[in-house]
Design a protein around this motif. Structure first.
Motif, PDB file in Angstrom:
ATOM      1  N   GLY A 161       0.820  -1.214   0.000  1.00 48.54           N
ATOM      2  CA  GLY A 161       0.000   0.000   0.000  1.00 48.54           C
ATOM      3  C   GLY A 161       0.851   1.259   0.000  1.00 48.54           C
ATOM      4  O   GLY A 161       0.583   2.207  -0.749  1.00 48.54           O
TER       5      GLY A 161
ATOM      6  N   ARG B  13       2.398   1.739  -3.407  1.00 44.24           N
ATOM      7  CA  ARG B  13       1.440   2.258  -4.387  1.00 44.24           C
ATOM      8  C   ARG B  13       1.196   3.758  -4.166  1.00 44.24           C
ATOM      9  O   ARG B  13       1.079   4.517  -5.107  1.00 44.24           O
ATOM     10  CB  ARG B  13       0.094   1.504  -4.276  1.00 44.24           C
ATOM     11  CG  ARG B  13       0.122   0.083  -4.750  1.00 44.24           C
ATOM     12  CD  ARG B  13       0.423  -0.009  -6.239  1.00 44.24           C
ATOM     13  NE  ARG B  13      -0.568   0.700  -7.025  1.00 44.24           N
ATOM     14  CZ  ARG B  13      -0.299   1.608  -7.986  1.00 44.24           C
ATOM     15  NH1 ARG B  13       0.941   1.915  -8.270  1.00 44.24           N
ATOM     16  NH2 ARG B  13      -1.261   2.196  -8.654  1.00 44.24           N
TER      17      ARG B  13
ATOM     18  N   ARG C   3       1.841   6.604  -6.897  1.00 45.20           N
ATOM     19  CA  ARG C   3       0.729   7.404  -7.406  1.00 45.20           C
ATOM     20  C   ARG C   3       0.949   8.897  -7.214  1.00 45.20           C
ATOM     21  O   ARG C   3       0.627   9.695  -8.092  1.00 45.20           O
ATOM     22  CB  ARG C   3      -0.587   7.005  -6.713  1.00 45.20           C
ATOM     23  CG  ARG C   3      -1.242   5.791  -7.347  1.00 45.20           C
ATOM     24  CD  ARG C   3      -2.734   5.833  -7.213  1.00 45.20           C
ATOM     25  NE  ARG C   3      -3.322   7.042  -7.790  1.00 45.20           N
ATOM     26  CZ  ARG C   3      -4.620   7.223  -7.991  1.00 45.20           C
ATOM     27  NH1 ARG C   3      -5.458   6.269  -7.648  1.00 45.20           N
ATOM     28  NH2 ARG C   3      -5.088   8.335  -8.504  1.00 45.20           N
TER      29      ARG C   3
ATOM     30  N   LEU D 231      -5.564   2.883  -3.981  1.00 43.80           N
ATOM     31  CA  LEU D 231      -4.267   2.199  -4.055  1.00 43.80           C
ATOM     32  C   LEU D 231      -4.265   1.043  -5.054  1.00 43.80           C
ATOM     33  O   LEU D 231      -3.218   0.721  -5.623  1.00 43.80           O
ATOM     34  CB  LEU D 231      -3.860   1.681  -2.672  1.00 43.80           C
ATOM     35  CG  LEU D 231      -3.716   2.756  -1.586  1.00 43.80           C
ATOM     36  CD1 LEU D 231      -3.424   2.113  -0.244  1.00 43.80           C
ATOM     37  CD2 LEU D 231      -2.629   3.770  -1.946  1.00 43.80           C
ATOM     38  N   LEU D 232      -5.412   0.406  -5.244  1.00 45.70           N
ATOM     39  CA  LEU D 232      -5.419  -0.837  -6.034  1.00 45.70           C
ATOM     40  C   LEU D 232      -6.324  -0.788  -7.262  1.00 45.70           C
ATOM     41  O   LEU D 232      -6.423  -1.773  -7.992  1.00 45.70           O
ATOM     42  CB  LEU D 232      -5.859  -2.016  -5.139  1.00 45.70           C
ATOM     43  CG  LEU D 232      -5.001  -2.264  -3.893  1.00 45.70           C
ATOM     44  CD1 LEU D 232      -5.606  -3.356  -3.034  1.00 45.70           C
ATOM     45  CD2 LEU D 232      -3.572  -2.620  -4.271  1.00 45.70           C
TER      46      LEU D 232
ATOM     47  N   ASP E 190      -6.155   0.718 -10.137  1.00 50.01           N
ATOM     48  CA  ASP E 190      -5.634   0.813 -11.509  1.00 50.01           C
ATOM     49  C   ASP E 190      -4.924  -0.495 -11.899  1.00 50.01           C
ATOM     50  O   ASP E 190      -4.922  -1.466 -11.141  1.00 50.01           O
ATOM     51  CB  ASP E 190      -4.695   2.024 -11.648  1.00 50.01           C
ATOM     52  CG  ASP E 190      -3.493   1.927 -10.708  1.00 50.01           C
ATOM     53  OD1 ASP E 190      -3.366   0.914  -9.986  1.00 50.01           O
ATOM     54  OD2 ASP E 190      -2.673   2.868 -10.698  1.00 50.01           O
TER      55      ASP E 190
ATOM     56  N   GLU F 154      -1.737  -1.281 -12.239  1.00 47.30           N
ATOM     57  CA  GLU F 154      -0.643  -1.682 -11.350  1.00 47.30           C
ATOM     58  C   GLU F 154      -1.213  -2.257 -10.044  1.00 47.30           C
ATOM     59  O   GLU F 154      -0.670  -3.215  -9.481  1.00 47.30           O
ATOM     60  CB  GLU F 154       0.275  -0.477 -11.081  1.00 47.30           C
ATOM     61  CG  GLU F 154       1.481  -0.758 -10.207  1.00 47.30           C
ATOM     62  CD  GLU F 154       2.354  -1.927 -10.684  1.00 47.30           C
ATOM     63  OE1 GLU F 154       2.384  -2.206 -11.888  1.00 47.30           O
ATOM     64  OE2 GLU F 154       2.985  -2.567  -9.824  1.00 47.30           O
ATOM     65  N   GLY F 155      -2.303  -1.671  -9.581  1.00 44.99           N
ATOM     66  CA  GLY F 155      -2.964  -2.164  -8.369  1.00 44.99           C
ATOM     67  C   GLY F 155      -3.401  -3.621  -8.532  1.00 44.99           C
ATOM     68  O   GLY F 155      -3.279  -4.424  -7.605  1.00 44.99           O
ATOM     69  N   GLN F 156      -3.879  -3.953  -9.733  1.00 40.90           N
ATOM     70  CA  GLN F 156      -4.318  -5.335  -9.994  1.00 40.90           C
ATOM     71  C   GLN F 156      -3.133  -6.293  -9.891  1.00 40.90           C
ATOM     72  O   GLN F 156      -3.249  -7.402  -9.373  1.00 40.90           O
ATOM     73  CB  GLN F 156      -4.960  -5.444 -11.384  1.00 40.90           C
ATOM     74  CG  GLN F 156      -6.170  -4.545 -11.587  1.00 40.90           C
ATOM     75  CD  GLN F 156      -7.296  -4.854 -10.600  1.00 40.90           C
ATOM     76  OE1 GLN F 156      -7.785  -5.972 -10.519  1.00 40.90           O
ATOM     77  NE2 GLN F 156      -7.702  -3.861  -9.819  1.00 40.90           N
TER      78      GLN F 156
ATOM     79  N   VAL G  45      -0.506  -5.785  -8.026  1.00 42.50           N
ATOM     80  CA  VAL G  45      -0.140  -5.841  -6.596  1.00 42.50           C
ATOM     81  C   VAL G  45      -1.063  -6.821  -5.849  1.00 42.50           C
ATOM     82  O   VAL G  45      -0.616  -7.590  -4.993  1.00 42.50           O
ATOM     83  CB  VAL G  45      -0.195  -4.418  -5.980  1.00 42.50           C
ATOM     84  CG1 VAL G  45      -0.183  -4.467  -4.465  1.00 42.50           C
ATOM     85  CG2 VAL G  45       0.966  -3.581  -6.492  1.00 42.50           C
TER      86      VAL G  45
END
Ligand SMILES: [Fe+2]
Ligand SMILES: [Fe+2]
Length: 265
Positions: free
Chosen positions: A147, A150, A154, A224-225, A227, A229-231, A233
Motif C-alpha cells: 500500500g 502504491r 501514485r 491504491l489498487l 488501476d 498496477e494495483g491489480q 499488486v
C-alpha cells in the motif's frame, strides 16, 4: 533464512523524519485522495497498541521471541503513525491525541469486549493459534508494504516518497518476522494449517477494516489498487500467501478487492 531477532531488537528505531522538508508540501500539496489515504494509514498505525492489547491475551504472549518482536514492532508502528501525522499537519489536517481518542471511542463496546472474546477462543485452541496470528501478521505487513509503495508511486512527491521508503524498509522487516514464524509453525502442525486456513477464509479483512468506516476502507482500496498496477499488486500479495504452507489458493486480497468493488469478479 531464519529471522535474526537479536539484530532486529538492537536495530529497532523510530523512523526518522525531522530532516525531511515538510515545507515542500506548501508549494506542492498532495492530492485530496492521497491525504484521505494518509489519514486512514496514520489512524491504523496509531492503533497498533490496541491490536497488541488483543494479541497479548492469546497464547502468543508465552513465546519470548514473539514478545520481543512485538515490543519493538509496536514502537516502530507508533512512529509510523506520528510520521504520517506530520504530513497531515503540513496540510492543516488535525492530528494528535484528541483525534486518536475519537478514533478509539468511535469503535464502541464491541471493541472493548474484543480482547475477551479473542482470549477465550485463542486459549481454547492453544498454541496452534499462534500460527493464525503470525500468518495474519505476515499478510497485513505485506499489504501495508504494498500500500505504501502504491501511494508513493501514485503521488510521485519527493518528500512523501522519501518518508514512505523509510517506513517501507521497516515494514519489510516486520513482514520477514511474521512470515518466518508462520512458515515454521504451519509446516510442523497439520492442525495449525487447517485452523489458519479456516480463520483467514472466514474472518480476514483488509488492514484497517475493523477500525475505519466502510467508506474509508473502500477509498483506500480503490485509490491504491484500482488501476492496472494495483491489480498486479493484488496478485503479488495473494501469491505470497500461496507460498505459506497449507494456504494455497485462498485469493484473500482478490476476494476483498471484489467485495469493495475495486476489481471485477
Ligand atoms: Fe507501519
Ligand atoms: Fe509493520
Amino acid at each position: 533464512m531464519a529471522f535474526d531477532i537479536e539484530a532486529y531488537r538492537r536495530g529497532a528505531a523510530a523512523v526518522p523524519y525531522e530532516d525531511l522538508d515538510f515545507g515542500a508540501f506548501a508549494d506542492r500539496p498532495l492530492s485530496d485522495g492521497a491525504l484521505r489515504c494518509l489519514r486512514s494509514m496514520s489512524d491504523i498505525e496509531s492503533h497498533t497498541i490496541c491490536y497488541l492489547r488483543d494479541l497479548l491475551v492469546t497464547p502468543s504472549h508465552t513465546d519470548p521471541t514473539i514478545t520481543t518482536f512485538l515490543t519493538m514492532w509496536a514502537f516502530e508502528e507508533y512512529w509510523h503513525g506520528e510520521a504520517l501525522a506530520k504530513v497531515l499537519e503540513a496540510h492543516g489536517i488535525p492530528t494528535g491525541d484528541q483525534h486518536i481518542r475519537l478514533v478509539r471511542e468511535r469503535l464502541g463496546w464491541r471493541d472493548r469486549i474484543a480482547p475477551i472474546q479473542q482470549a477465550i477462543a485463542a486459549n481454547i485452541i492453544g498454541v496452534d493459534f499462534v500460527a493464525v496470528h503470525m500468518s495474519w501478521g505476515a499478510i497485513n505487513e505485506w499489504s501495508t508494504h504494498a500500500g505504501y509503495g502504491r501511494l508513493a508511486a501514485r503521488e510521485d512527491h519527493p518528500v512523501l516518497t522519501q518518508l514512505l521508503e523509510r517506513i517501507i524498509r521497516q515494514e519489510s522487516r516486520h513482514a520477514a518476522f511474521y512470515a518466518s514464524q508462520a512458515r515454521e509453525r504451519l509446516e510442523r502442525s497439520k492442525l495449525a494449517r487447517r485452523l489458519t486456513r479456516f480463520a483467514l477464509r472466514r474472518f480476514w479483512a483488509p488492514v484497517g477494516a475493523s477500525l475505519l468506516p466502510e467508506a474509508e476502507s473502500r477509498h483506500l482500496m480503490t485509490f491504491l489498487l484500482g488501476d492496472e498496477e494495483g491489480q498486479r499488486v493484488i496478485d503479488q500479495v495473494d501469491e505470497k500467501i500461496d507460498r505459506l504452507p497449507g494456504l494455497q489458493g485462498l485469493g484473500l486480497v482478490r476476494r476483498a478487492a471484489v467485495r469493495y468493488g475495486v476489481c471485477p469478479q
